[in-house]
Write a protein that holds these residues in place. Structure first.
Motif, PDB file in Angstrom:
ATOM      1  N   ASP A 470      -8.424 -17.185   7.164  1.00 45.65           N
ATOM      2  CA  ASP A 470      -8.729 -18.156   6.127  1.00 45.65           C
ATOM      3  C   ASP A 470      -8.620 -17.382   4.811  1.00 45.65           C
ATOM      4  N   LYS A 471      -8.400 -18.046   3.695  1.00 46.28           N
ATOM      5  CA  LYS A 471      -8.255 -17.282   2.447  1.00 46.28           C
ATOM      6  C   LYS A 471      -9.591 -17.102   1.725  1.00 46.28           C
ATOM      7  N   THR A 472     -10.108 -18.234   1.196  1.00 44.03           N
ATOM      8  CA  THR A 472     -11.286 -18.116   0.337  1.00 44.03           C
ATOM      9  C   THR A 472     -12.510 -17.693   1.151  1.00 44.03           C
ATOM     10  N   SER A 593     -13.747 -31.054   2.602  1.00 42.78           N
ATOM     11  CA  SER A 593     -12.502 -30.291   2.739  1.00 42.78           C
ATOM     12  C   SER A 593     -11.350 -31.213   3.085  1.00 42.78           C
ATOM     13  N   ARG A 647      -7.161 -20.044  -8.894  1.00 42.19           N
ATOM     14  CA  ARG A 647      -7.624 -21.243  -8.202  1.00 42.19           C
ATOM     15  C   ARG A 647      -7.811 -22.308  -9.275  1.00 42.19           C
ATOM     16  N   THR A 711      -5.007 -21.759   4.832  1.00 44.83           N
ATOM     17  CA  THR A 711      -5.986 -22.050   3.788  1.00 44.83           C
ATOM     18  C   THR A 711      -5.967 -23.512   3.355  1.00 44.83           C
ATOM     19  N   GLY A 712      -7.058 -23.914   2.732  1.00 44.37           N
ATOM     20  CA  GLY A 712      -7.126 -25.271   2.188  1.00 44.37           C
ATOM     21  C   GLY A 712      -6.635 -25.296   0.753  1.00 44.37           C
ATOM     22  N   ARG A 797      -3.054 -25.884   1.933  1.00 48.58           N
ATOM     23  CA  ARG A 797      -3.551 -27.268   1.893  1.00 48.58           C
ATOM     24  C   ARG A 797      -3.713 -27.824   3.304  1.00 48.58           C
ATOM     25  N   LYS A 803      -6.030 -27.090  10.807  1.00 46.36           N
ATOM     26  CA  LYS A 803      -6.155 -25.656  11.095  1.00 46.36           C
ATOM     27  C   LYS A 803      -6.295 -25.459  12.608  1.00 46.36           C
TER      28      LYS A 803
HETATM   29  N1  LIG Z   1     -16.831 -27.647  -4.729  1.00 49.04           N
HETATM   30  C1  LIG Z   1     -15.642 -28.191  -4.877  1.00 49.04           C
HETATM   31  N2  LIG Z   1     -15.484 -29.297  -5.617  1.00 49.04           N
HETATM   32  C2  LIG Z   1     -14.295 -29.866  -5.775  1.00 49.04           C
HETATM   33  N3  LIG Z   1     -13.168 -29.411  -5.231  1.00 49.04           N
HETATM   34  C3  LIG Z   1     -13.234 -28.307  -4.510  1.00 49.04           C
HETATM   35  C4  LIG Z   1     -14.476 -27.631  -4.267  1.00 49.04           C
HETATM   36  N4  LIG Z   1     -14.235 -26.564  -3.466  1.00 49.04           N
HETATM   37  C5  LIG Z   1     -12.921 -26.590  -3.219  1.00 49.04           C
HETATM   38  N5  LIG Z   1     -12.311 -27.615  -3.828  1.00 49.04           N
HETATM   39  C6  LIG Z   1     -10.886 -27.997  -3.764  1.00 49.04           C
HETATM   40  O1  LIG Z   1     -10.572 -28.417  -2.437  1.00 49.04           O
HETATM   41  C7  LIG Z   1      -9.558 -27.596  -1.891  1.00 49.04           C
HETATM   42  C8  LIG Z   1      -9.781 -27.389  -0.420  1.00 49.04           C
HETATM   43  O2  LIG Z   1     -10.991 -26.678  -0.221  1.00 49.04           O
HETATM   44  P1  LIG Z   1     -11.330 -25.941   1.156  1.00 49.04           P
HETATM   45  O3  LIG Z   1     -12.721 -25.515   1.058  1.00 49.04           O
HETATM   46  O4  LIG Z   1     -10.871 -26.801   2.284  1.00 49.04           O
HETATM   47  O5  LIG Z   1     -10.366 -24.707   1.173  1.00 49.04           O
HETATM   48  P2  LIG Z   1     -10.348 -23.466   0.213  1.00 49.04           P
HETATM   49  O6  LIG Z   1     -11.748 -23.097  -0.110  1.00 49.04           O
HETATM   50  O7  LIG Z   1      -9.431 -23.765  -0.943  1.00 49.04           O
HETATM   51  O8  LIG Z   1      -9.586 -22.398   1.052  1.00 49.04           O
HETATM   52  P3  LIG Z   1      -9.909 -21.739   2.477  1.00 49.04           P
HETATM   53  O9  LIG Z   1      -9.458 -22.743   3.490  1.00 49.04           O
HETATM   54  O10 LIG Z   1      -9.052 -20.534   2.437  1.00 49.04           O
HETATM   55  O11 LIG Z   1     -11.378 -21.433   2.539  1.00 49.04           O
HETATM   56  C9  LIG Z   1      -9.636 -26.313  -2.700  1.00 49.04           C
HETATM   57  O12 LIG Z   1      -8.423 -25.640  -2.740  1.00 49.04           O
HETATM   58  C10 LIG Z   1     -10.014 -26.809  -4.079  1.00 49.04           C
HETATM   59  O13 LIG Z   1      -8.882 -27.251  -4.782  1.00 49.04           O
END
Ligand SMILES: Nc1ncnc2c1ncn2[C@@H]1O[C@H](COP(=O)(O)OP(=O)(O)OP(=O)(O)O)[C@@H](O)[C@H]1O
Length: 917
Positions: A470-472, A593, A647, A711-712, A797, A803
């Motif tokens: 996963d990235k973040t 997510s 980001r 990643t998302g 995305r 996933k």
């Molecule tokens: N608290 C938040 N409020 C609004 N949008 C958010 C928030 N956190 C993340 N996002 C948006 O939603 C997207 C998807 O988030 P998600 O948590 O699924 O994955 P990620 O944190 O980007 O990456 P990873 O999957 O690597 O953890 C993010 O890329 C961001 O654009």
């Protein structure tokens, strides 16, 4: 009372219904086969007779292979069966007894219940469909309004039937006593064979050797017993660590008198109404929140320790769905309520929807108790090898019988010698010895801060060929740095701002940043998603929850308010009216997510109307915004930042009509709020790599283990991070596979890859693909999936379920896959992978077989090393024992052969002497 999700379905496989296939999940992958049997006196007598005359040996065999035990019964239709032979997905058989009970089923009435329990799940006979199914299928699902319209407690009389139907609310993992473990071990066929060998050696006056083997066997058995016991204690402690001792329920008696009772949580049943205490309460069941709000720590289930806000259900005709739409309205068993919040003097009420092993926690515990078998070919082959050894032993015995028969040896002597051959050829302690490596690897992993709840998976770590990350929070830090804010004014981006003081304090953009978050104050500290936290701190506003006491009553209209902080000194609020400049957060739609956004409905006390603010992934927000509010260079500017690895979060708003009252805000659906928005600007944040990421990835690549990012986040951000962390080398090319937007919506979408040759050759080129393209690939180009998977390195995305699907697809093309993740959106993938590693502060979570307190991906290297150690030890022991047995066997055969020749020579010389005399 039940939810609508139907994880269990059934299928008949013939009309006569002597047998049935029961699907255990929606993907048709996990199924069990049921075969009906009934008692037969004659067969029972034959069974016992055979058992007794063969000195109990058949009982031991039937115990090890339950399918043979069916000779005790007679085949019959499932409708009348009293015993079921259950064959699971992995070819393992068990026998289960069908029980009956008379009770009243909610919404159905009196019911003659036939059921059986399999792996802690109750399967009941559906009288109409004439099949076994889960309780979910028996009871019609409830809509959200059904839950909201009924806020009274269960009637005492109904409770009794529900208790009979669902059983006690318990997830009990018994710690097996040493005696029980010992007997389990004793009845293992290999152990019995070992006892047999020792007895034979004693009969043969081979005392010292027998004594040594007994001592060694005892030593290894005791070590293994202690380890198994410790393992069982660890799982037990993990389950018990989150147990509550008392819960308040509302019940009614026949006189409609309402009583609030403090009961033991074991007595809860689905349908019970519970009153949640103000704080520090461990949920004893899955329950849907009817009133108030809760802040929950779900780390025991997801590994993620950021507090999550759960809100009450809002009126709708939708069918309630526990894991899908209404996840944020559901409190899960085992999670801790840090705080509950309520309006006026109301209690915070929740309705129990699942109990015991049917809860989410129960399902995870079941996956630990009944793991899918570790499919290492080496173990399967080693068992085959043991059978080969038995065949060799049979030839050896035949030769031995021949030799001793020739010599006219005594019968007792012939039998002992012949049986001795088996004990020489087949090493009885082989399986136990091979498992020893795992025991030591597990202990070393624990010292390294990696907890394992499923030790048989350790050797699989040594075979990992594909490492997914996963990235973040996994490759990069959880925490973010605010880089800049890019406001949008009249559909034009203005210059980036690095200090909020340069933005109008009363602008919608500042208001959005001040209130579009899911933060909360716990023990005086503002907590929540790191992204929300950094955004709110950037505004320098203050966050006020009414009353200093965290359990204080909430104001009815604005539960939480935000006000400009004194730090925003460059823009002093001047008029008296400015004292009223504060914003109340009236309703939150928490971040998801899957939806990639979150929104709030808020009210500026200076304004008559409410405003909705939405923030989330730019692509998502763009699709929700009015076209005219979007700057022309939206995509260009977005790419400019994302290619650098930033980001980017987009923010938008809409003014709600005057008639949109507080009541309506509480009823409004998310889709109504998250549409027709006006774009406000971008938030640009920096997410730095963890120090250990680059060295760990390099080590993996040097070991020829493929590394992949799932990643998302945005695809360009993901690509930039992949380059930064050396997942993709500087000189290597990345091509993005995307969908070509078609005007004709009916046409099959076409795919586009920047570099066409990529799919067919170029080794130095990587493919990047996003969730949308993945969906199209699955639907229309499934034959391309394997070639895409062997080339793709970046999956961006991707939603949580995608996933998990991706991991499944990698497994289909024979990769041994590991997944390292840090939180809730990785849970499915962590479970699906061969080796799931959850980076979590919790000592152990049921989210994955491995939990690492070392919060970076270097833990995967430790795991791979320990896995290889365990495998190498098993190999070495296997080779040693196999060679030792075969060498001994060959030498003995040579000796017998020599003996035979010698006898012949003696015979000849005796005859020659006779002739001479
Ligand atoms: N608290 C938040 N409020 C609004 N949008 C958010 C928030 N956190 C993340 N996002 C948006 O939603 C997207 C998807 O988030 P998600 O948590 O699924 O994955 P990620 O944190 O980007 O990456 P990873 O999957 O690597 O953890 C993010 O890329 C961001 O654009």
């Amino acid at each position: 009372m039940m939810n609508n999700s139907r994880p269990y379905e059934y299928q008949n496989i013939d009309e006569i219904r002597y047998q049935q296939v029961l699907l255990l999940d929606n993907q048709d992958e996990l199924k069990i086969y049921l075969y009906g049997y009934e008692q037969s006196k004659l067969n029972n007598v034959i069974y016992n007779f055979l058992g007794i005359i063969f000195l109990g040996i058949p009982f031991l065999i039937f115990n090890a292979w339950p399918q043979l035990k069916t000779i005790k019964f007679k085949k019959c239709p499932l409708e009348t069966a009293s015993v079921l032979l259950v064959l699971d997905h992995y070819g393992k058989y068990t026998l289960e007894t069908v029980k009956t009970d008379k009770l009243k089923v909610p919404n159905i009435g009196p019911y003659n219940l036939r059921y059986f329990l399999y792996q802690h799940t109750k399967y009941v006979w559906d009288i109409e469909d004439k099949v076994f199914s889960t309780l979910d299928n028996l009871i019609p699902p409830n809509t959200v309004d059904d839950y909201l319209n009924n806020t009274s407690g269960l009637f005492d009389v109904d409770y009794i039937d529900l208790y009979k139907l669902f059983g006690p609310n318990k997830i009990s993992v018994k710690i097996k006593s040493y005696w029980k473990l010992f007997f389990d071990e004793v009845f293992n066929p290999f152990y019995i064979f070992q006892v047999f060998s020792v007895v034979l050696w004693c009969v043969d006056d081979y005392m010292i050797y027998a004594g040594c083997v007994v001592v060694l066997t005892l030593f290894s058995s005791i070590t293994s017993l202690i380890q198994t016991r410790k393992q069982s204690e660890a799982v037990h402690d993990l389950v018990e660590s989150s147990v509550c001792h008392q819960v308040k329920v509302v019940r009614q008696n026949l006189l409609f008198e309402i009583n609030e009772l403090n009961i033991n949580p074991v007595e809860l049943v689905p349908g019970d109404l519970i009153i949640l205490p103000p704080n520090n309460f461990v949920m004893p069941c899955d329950a849907v929140l009817l009133t108030g709000e809760c802040i929950v720590n779900e780390s025991v289930l997801t590994g993620e320790s950021v507090p999550v806000t759960k809100t009450a259900l809002h009126s709708s005709n939708d069918v309630y769905s526990i894991g899908g739409l209404h996840r944020r309205q559901t409190l899960f068993s085992g999670t801790t309520l840090i705080q509950t919040r309520y309006y006026e003097n109301d209690d915070v009420l929740a309705r129990v929807v699942r109990t015991g092993f049917d809860t989410t926690k129960g399902a995870l515990v079941k996956s630990i108790l009944f793991p899918s078998p570790v499919g290492l070919k080496f173990y399967r082959d080693s068992l085959k090898f043991v059978f080969v050894l038995f065949t060799i032993a049979a030839f050896g015995m035949a030769y031995c019988l021949y030799v001793y028969n020739e010599r006219h040896a005594q019968l007792r002597y012939i039998i002992t010698r012949a049986l001795d051959i088996i004990t020489i050829v087949v090493p009885p302690a082989l399986p136990a010895a091979m498992a020893m490596g795992t025991v030591y690897s597990q202990a070393r992993l624990k010292k390294a801060g990696i907890f394992c709840i499923s030790p048989p998976i350790i050797p699989v770590c040594g075979k990992i060929k594909l490492a997914c990350f996963d990235k973040t929070g996994t490759l990069t830090h959880d925490s973010l740095d605010m880089k800049s804010l890019i406001p949008c004014d009249r559909s034009q981006f203005t210059d980036p701002v690095t200090d909020i003081c340069y933005v109008d304090l009363k602008s919608k953009l500042v208001q959005a940043m001040a209130c579009c978050h899911d933060l909360t104050r716990i023990d005086g500290v503002l907590q929540g998603d790191p992204l929300d936290l950094i955004m709110f701190e950037f505004t320098k506003w203050e966050f006020e929850e009414p009353g200093n006491d965290e359990n204080a009553r909430f104001d009815k209209l604005a539960p939480t308010t935000v006000i400009p902080g004194k730090m925003c000194s460059k823009q002093v609020l001047q008029s008296e009216d400015d004292d009223l400049y504060q914003i109340g957060i009236i309703r939150k739609f928490p971040f998801s997510s899957t939806l990639q956004c979150m929104s709030v409905v808020s009210r500026n006390l200076q304004e008559p109307c409410m405003t909705a603010f939405v923030k989330g992934a730019p692509e998502k927000i763009k699709s929700m915004c009015n076209r005219e509010s979007l700057p022309n260079n939206f995509d260009t500017l977005l790419s400019e930042y994302t290619v650098q690895g930033f980001r980017v979060i987009a923010i938008a708003y809409k003014n709600l009509p005057r008639k949109f009252t507080w009541k309506e805000s509480q009823k409004a659906k998310r889709e109504v709020i998250e549409c027709n928005l006006n774009f406000l600007g971008f938030l640009v944040m920096q997410n730095l790599l963890k120090e250990q990421t680059v060295p760990a990835l390099r080590t993996l690549q040097m070991a020829n283990i493929r590394t992949v990012m799932i990643t998302g986040d945005n695809i360009l951000t993901a690509i930039a991070v992949a380059r930064d962390c050396d997942m993709v080398k500087r000189h290597e090319q990345i091509s993005v596979m995307s969908v070509i937007d078609e005007d004709n919506e009916q046409a099959i979408p076409r795919l586009h890859v920047e570099n066409d040759g990529l799919l067919y050759g170029d080794e130095k080129c990587h493919l990047a693909i996003d969730g949308k393209t993945w969906e199209i690939l699955k639907q229309h180009y499934s034959d391309l999936i394997p070639s895409v998977l062997v080339r793709a390195t970046i999956f961006a995305r991707f939603q949580p379920d995608q996933k998990a699907q991706l991991i499944g697809q990698f497994q289909k093309i024979d990769y041994v896959v590991s997944m390292v993740g840090d939180g809730a959106n990785d849970c499915g993938a962590l479970k699906a992978a061969h080796v799931g590693v959850s980076l979590s502060q919790a000592e152990a979570s049921v989210a994955a077989p491995f939990t690492s307190m070392v919060n970076d991906i270097s833990c995967l290297i430790d795991l791979i090393l320990e896995g290889r150690c365990a495998l190498v030890t098993s190999f070495a022991i296997f080779k040693y024992m196999a060679l030792y047995s075969l060498i001994q066997f060959i030498t003995i055969i040579i000796l017998y052969h020599g003996l035979q020749s010698c006898c012949r020579r003696n015979d000849l010389s005796a005859r020659w002497c006779q002739r001479k005399t």
